[in-house]
Scaffold this motif. Structure first.
Motif, PDB file in Angstrom:
ATOM      1  N   THR A 134       0.836  -1.206   0.000  1.00  0.00           N
ATOM      2  CA  THR A 134       0.000   0.000   0.000  1.00  0.00           C
ATOM      3  C   THR A 134       0.864   1.246   0.000  1.00  0.00           C
ATOM      4  N   LEU A 135       1.879   1.256   0.834  1.00  0.00           N
ATOM      5  CA  LEU A 135       2.768   2.424   0.909  1.00  0.00           C
ATOM      6  C   LEU A 135       3.500   2.637  -0.415  1.00  0.00           C
ATOM      7  N   ILE A 136       3.895   1.563  -1.064  1.00  0.00           N
ATOM      8  CA  ILE A 136       4.600   1.684  -2.345  1.00  0.00           C
ATOM      9  C   ILE A 136       3.720   2.341  -3.400  1.00  0.00           C
ATOM     10  N   VAL A 137       2.469   1.900  -3.515  1.00  0.00           N
ATOM     11  CA  VAL A 137       1.612   2.477  -4.553  1.00  0.00           C
ATOM     12  C   VAL A 137       1.214   3.912  -4.226  1.00  0.00           C
ATOM     13  N   VAL A 138       1.121   4.240  -2.940  1.00  0.00           N
ATOM     14  CA  VAL A 138       0.830   5.626  -2.564  1.00  0.00           C
ATOM     15  C   VAL A 138       2.000   6.522  -2.944  1.00  0.00           C
ATOM     16  N   LEU A 139       3.217   6.098  -2.612  1.00  0.00           N
ATOM     17  CA  LEU A 139       4.404   6.874  -2.974  1.00  0.00           C
ATOM     18  C   LEU A 139       4.561   6.970  -4.484  1.00  0.00           C
ATOM     19  N   GLY A 140       4.195   5.897  -5.181  1.00  0.00           N
ATOM     20  CA  GLY A 140       4.285   5.915  -6.634  1.00  0.00           C
ATOM     21  C   GLY A 140       3.271   6.844  -7.274  1.00  0.00           C
ATOM     22  N   TYR A 141       2.152   7.044  -6.617  1.00  0.00           N
ATOM     23  CA  TYR A 141       1.078   7.865  -7.181  1.00  0.00           C
ATOM     24  C   TYR A 141       1.279   9.355  -6.932  1.00  0.00           C
ATOM     25  N   SER A 158      -3.503   5.478   4.072  1.00  0.00           N
ATOM     26  CA  SER A 158      -3.374   5.496   5.531  1.00  0.00           C
ATOM     27  C   SER A 158      -4.497   4.702   6.196  1.00  0.00           C
ATOM     28  N   VAL A 159      -5.716   4.862   5.670  1.00  0.00           N
ATOM     29  CA  VAL A 159      -6.852   4.129   6.232  1.00  0.00           C
ATOM     30  C   VAL A 159      -6.673   2.623   6.017  1.00  0.00           C
ATOM     31  N   ILE A 160      -6.168   2.246   4.858  1.00  0.00           N
ATOM     32  CA  ILE A 160      -5.915   0.824   4.588  1.00  0.00           C
ATOM     33  C   ILE A 160      -4.895   0.275   5.584  1.00  0.00           C
ATOM     34  N   CYS A 161      -3.818   1.020   5.806  1.00  0.00           N
ATOM     35  CA  CYS A 161      -2.779   0.558   6.732  1.00  0.00           C
ATOM     36  C   CYS A 161      -3.322   0.426   8.154  1.00  0.00           C
ATOM     37  N   LEU A 162      -4.131   1.380   8.579  1.00  0.00           N
ATOM     38  CA  LEU A 162      -4.704   1.316   9.917  1.00  0.00           C
ATOM     39  C   LEU A 162      -5.728   0.196  10.039  1.00  0.00           C
ATOM     40  N   SER A 163      -6.378  -0.140   8.936  1.00  0.00           N
ATOM     41  CA  SER A 163      -7.421  -1.177   8.985  1.00  0.00           C
ATOM     42  C   SER A 163      -6.860  -2.533   9.411  1.00  0.00           C
ATOM     43  N   VAL A 164      -5.576  -2.787   9.127  1.00  0.00           N
ATOM     44  CA  VAL A 164      -5.005  -4.081   9.519  1.00  0.00           C
ATOM     45  C   VAL A 164      -4.933  -4.209  11.037  1.00  0.00           C
ATOM     46  N   LEU A 165      -4.865  -3.060  11.732  1.00  0.00           N
ATOM     47  CA  LEU A 165      -4.836  -3.074  13.188  1.00  0.00           C
ATOM     48  C   LEU A 165      -6.241  -3.192  13.762  1.00  0.00           C
ATOM     49  N   PHE A 166      -7.181  -2.434  13.220  1.00  0.00           N
ATOM     50  CA  PHE A 166      -8.552  -2.458  13.728  1.00  0.00           C
ATOM     51  C   PHE A 166      -9.261  -3.768  13.392  1.00  0.00           C
ATOM     52  N   LEU A 167      -8.799  -4.435  12.348  1.00  0.00           N
ATOM     53  CA  LEU A 167      -9.395  -5.724  11.990  1.00  0.00           C
ATOM     54  C   LEU A 167      -8.684  -6.882  12.689  1.00  0.00           C
TER      55      LEU A 167
END
Length: 208
Positions: A134-141, A158-167
Motif C-alpha cells: 500500500t505504501l509503495i503504490v501511494v508513494l508511486g502515485y 493510511s486508512v488501509i494501513c490502519l485497517s489491519v490493526l482495527f481488523l
C-alpha cells in the motif's frame, strides 16, 4: 506499445510476482512464532467495519498502476517484486502468527472476514505485506501537479494501513516493519534505477 498496455503489463508482472510468492509460502507453512499484542495494540478495538478499507487494498493497487505518473510504474513493479521476495523469505525462515479476532454474527462484515480468514495463511504477520505494498503504490502515485488527488490517495492508503490493526489481522510491529520494508526497498530501487538510467545515457552519448 501504448501507455495503457505498458501499465497493464507492469501491473501483471508486479502483482503477479506477489501472488506467486504468497502462494508458494502457503504451501510451505512451518510452525509460526506467536506474536503478542503490545500496549498500543491493546488500545485499538476490534472493528469489523474495517474489512471495507482492508479489502480496498485490491482496488488501490490497480488504480495507482493505471493512473500514477508513467515514469513511476517501472519503479513500483520492481519494488513489488523485491518487497514480496524479501517478505516471502522472512515468512519462510521466520514465520510469525497472532491470535486473530473471530468474526461474530451473520452480518456481511462477519461473513467477509470469515471468508478472508479461511483463505489467508497464518505465518505472514511480520512484516505486513498489506502495509508495504500500500505504501509503495501511494508513494508511486503522489504527484506535485495533482496535489488534491495525491492527498486523497495518501489518506486512502493510511486508512488501509490502519485497517489491519482495527481488523486484528496484524500487530503494530507488523505495520511498522512493513512500512520500513517499503521505504528501504523503495529508496534502493529508486537509486538503482537512477544509476542504470544514467549509465544508459552515458553509453548512448559515448557511442556517438
Amino acid at each position: 506499445m501504448n501507455k495503457l498496455s505498458y501499465r497493464l503489463i507492469h501491473l501483471l508482472i508486479g502483482w503477479g510476482t506477489v501472488g506467486l510468492i504468497y502462494q508458494f509460502n502457503s504451501l510451505l507453512q512451518a510452525k509460526a512464532t506467536l506474536l503478542h499484542p503490545s500496549k498500543i495494540d491493546q488500545l485499538i478495538p476490534f472493528t469489523p467495519y474495517a474489512i471495507w478499507p482492508y479489502l480496498s487494498f485490491f482496488i488501490i493497487i490497480p488504480v495507482s498502476f493505471l493512473s500514477a505518473p508513467l515514469h513511476r510504474v517501472r519503479w513500483m513493479t520492481v519494488c513489488f517484486m523485491l518487497t514480496s521476495l524479501i517478505a516471502g523469505s522472512i515468512y519462510l525462515f521466520f514465520p510469525t502468527s497472532m491470535l486473530s479476532a473471530a468474526p461474530i454474527g451473520s452480518s456481511i462484515h462477519a461473513q467477509l472476514l470469515g471468508a478472508l480468514m479461511s483463505v489467508d495463511t497464518e505465518n505472514n504477520c511480520l512484516p505486513s505485506l498489506h502495509v508495504a505494498l500500500t505504501l509503495i503504490v501511494v508513494l508511486g502515485y503522489i504527484n506535485q501537479k495533482q496535489k488534491l488527488k495525491s492527498i486523497l490517495m495518501a489518506l486512502w492508503g493510511s486508512v488501509i494501513c490502519l485497517s489491519v490493526l482495527f481488523l486484528k489481522r496484524h500487530l503494530f510491529l507488523d505495520l511498522v516493519s512493513g512500512a520500513c520494508l517499503a521505504i528501504v526497498v523503495g529508496a534502493g530501487v529508486y537509486y538503482g534505477l537512477k544509476r542504470m538510467n544514467n549509465a544508459a545515457t552515458l553509453n548512448r552519448h559515448g557511442g556517438r
